[in-house]
Scaffold this active site. Structure first.
Site, PDB file in Angstrom:
ATOM      1  N   SER A 291       0.847  -1.186   0.000  1.00 61.06           N
ATOM      2  CA  SER A 291       0.000   0.000   0.000  1.00 61.06           C
ATOM      3  C   SER A 291       0.882   1.235   0.000  1.00 61.06           C
ATOM      4  O   SER A 291       2.115   1.144   0.015  1.00 61.06           O
ATOM      5  CB  SER A 291      -0.914   0.003   1.239  1.00 61.06           C
ATOM      6  OG  SER A 291      -0.136   0.143   2.424  1.00 61.06           O
ATOM      7  N   LYS A 292       0.256   2.394   0.016  1.00 65.64           N
ATOM      8  CA  LYS A 292       0.996   3.654  -0.062  1.00 65.64           C
ATOM      9  C   LYS A 292       1.946   3.849   1.105  1.00 65.64           C
ATOM     10  O   LYS A 292       2.945   4.565   0.987  1.00 65.64           O
ATOM     11  CB  LYS A 292       0.016   4.827  -0.135  1.00 65.64           C
ATOM     12  CG  LYS A 292      -0.738   4.907  -1.460  1.00 65.64           C
ATOM     13  CD  LYS A 292      -1.676   6.104  -1.493  1.00 65.64           C
ATOM     14  CE  LYS A 292      -2.409   6.180  -2.823  1.00 65.64           C
ATOM     15  NZ  LYS A 292      -3.348   7.323  -2.869  1.00 65.64           N
TER      16      LYS A 292
END
Length: 473
Positions: free
Chosen positions: A239-240
């Site tokens: 994820s980010k």
């Protein structure tokens, strides 16, 4: 061309994600290897979340990676009449039915099932209704079998089976008349003649439902291969918070598409101990059966290592073209200065990204660059000015101006003056680049050319005459 047909089918609700790009790559490689057809399909039936901006981002990401498609892009939103036709077909054959249960009723059923320890699936309230009420809102559900097994042989994970009693009657059309994901995927894959579906393993639970739909429609069931997900360094889903997850973000960070392709394919697939593959190598050696069953862990350092390799071994002409936008961001016009491919050649050994290369190239195109204070204090002073002045005289007398001849002039000066090479190379490096960390000094001099080199030495000598000596050179 064989009859093998594969597809990549992203939803245009965001950028091209690293995981999606790897799935696209696996499909593309297998299609190339088997001389099949690779199809791009945009799954844009979620009208509320799909955007043209996302479509453009996906296409841009595919093109940057060099994943060209043979057919498409096709858009699901163009096929709504076809989906309605197949919904009606299933209704007419008794393989689907209208369900009038409200969302509140369904929620109450789920809560009761969970309270009683049962699986919270639809209980079939409307499954055997014989009357249709056209004035009452309804969804359309697929009449799934409640007995037996639905099984398939996953090309990556092996045999997988589901008890049909665990599967509920899937909604295939919402109350507003729009079709649902699992239904349209089957219609599209069947109508496009897809023979193999390679996708993320988050779709495994959808597969038995889709197989039952294929069978109900009398369509051939494709082979399935479910690719494990990509994890971050902490072994949670990428994820980010682990860094950039958009493919194009890595382009903007100065990575090369061949490095990204090489890295993505190795993120779950292997061929012995080999780490570096050309595109031709990958097409020849890739097989879906060699994809691992466990999740891959994204390692930015490994990606950076690969990128450095491809920069080091890359064609300077091509790298110069890729470097242009990064120089433009820094306000540099390389047409007013030394040859950009020649500049790239001097920087390839050290640069790990195109951003590092762009930063390293700045001094070539900044005639009045500042001198680093510490470097100037140490290497540009009245004592070194004499060395630089003599260097200028010798360089100006050269008949040819290549790195070998330039290097010989440096060494001859050292011999005649009784000094070591660093005692002339470091002042020269600061004089020509403004800093001590730079490409090889002989290559820098050759790339700048005689006139610019002599001008920069003059500038440094003038500066050095005003700088106090801090110690012996």
């Amino acid at each position: 061309m064989s009859n093998i047909r594969l597809r990549f089918a992203p939803s245009p609700t965001g950028y091209l994600h690293i995981g999606g790009a790897r799935t696209a790559l696996f499909n593309w490689l297998l299609a190339k290897k088997l001389k099949g057809t690779f199809i791009l399909r945009i799954e844009d039936t979620d009208v509320a979340r799909s955007t043209q901006e996302s479509v453009d981002a996906i296409l841009q990401g595919m093109e940057w990676l060099g994943l060209d498609w043979d057919e498409g892009p096709f858009y699901q939103s163009d096929n709504f009449p076809l989906y309605k036709e197949y919904v009606q077909k299933l209704l007419d054959e008794g393989k689907a039915y209208r369900c009038y249960c409200t969302s509140e009723e369904l929620e109450a059923k789920r809560e009761l099932a969970m309270k009683e320890g049962r699986k919270p699936k639809y209980d079939g309230t409307c499954r055997n209704l014989t009357e249709v009420n056209p004035d009452k809102p309804s969804v359309v559900r697929f009449r799934a079998p409640h007995e037996g097994l639905t099984a398939f042989n996953d090309l990556i994970k092996g045999p997988i089976s589901f008890n049909n009693e665990e599967l509920d009657d899937l909604i295939i059309q919402r109350t507003d008349g729009t079709p649902t994901y699992n239904f349209v995927v089957v219609i599209d894959d069947a109508s496009m003649g897809i023979t193999m579906v390679i996708r993320g393993d988050d779709h495994i639970n959808n597969t038995p439902r889709q197989i039952l739909l294929y069978e109900a429609l009398g369509k051939p069931v494709p082979q399935f291969a479910h690719v494990p997900m990509i994890l971050g360094s902490d072994k949670t889903r990428l994820s980010k918070r682990h860094g950039a997850t958009s493919v194009m973000a890595y382009r903007d960070m100065g990575l090369l598409p061949e490095a990204m392709v090489n890295y993505l394919v190795r993120l779950g697939w292997s061929h012995g101990d080999e780490e570096i593959f050309s595109r031709e190598d990958l097409i020849e050696k890739f097989s879906i059966e060699a994809v691992g069953k466990s999740a891959g862990v994204f390692n930015p350092d490994k990606l950076l290592w690969l990128n450095a390799h491809y920069i080091k071994t890359g064609d300077p002409e091509r790298l110069a073209t890729l470097l242009l936008p990064f120089l433009k961001e820094r306000g540099v016009d390389p047409t007013d200065g030394p040859s950009l491919p020649a500049v790239v050649t001097t920087l390839q050994e050290r640069a790990r990204t195109m951003i590092e290369m762009a930063d390293g190239a700045l001094f070539y195109y900044q005639p009045d660059y500042p001198f680093d204070a510490d470097a100037a204090e140490k290497f540009l002073n009245p004592e070194t000015s004499a060395v630089l002045a003599e260097l200028k005289t010798r360089l100006a007398s050269l008949d040819s101006f290549d790195a070998v001849t330039i290097g010989a002039a440096f060494k001859e000066l050292c011999t005649d003056m009784g000094i070591k090479l660093p005692q002339v190379a470091q002042p020269a490096r600061v004089a020509l680049t403004g800093k001590t960390a730079a490409p090889g000094i002989f290559e820098v001099v050759e790339t700048l050319g005689m006139n610019e080199t002599l001008r920069r030495i003059d500038r440094a000598v003038d500066f050095a005459k005003t700088t106090p000596v801090q110690g012996a050179v």
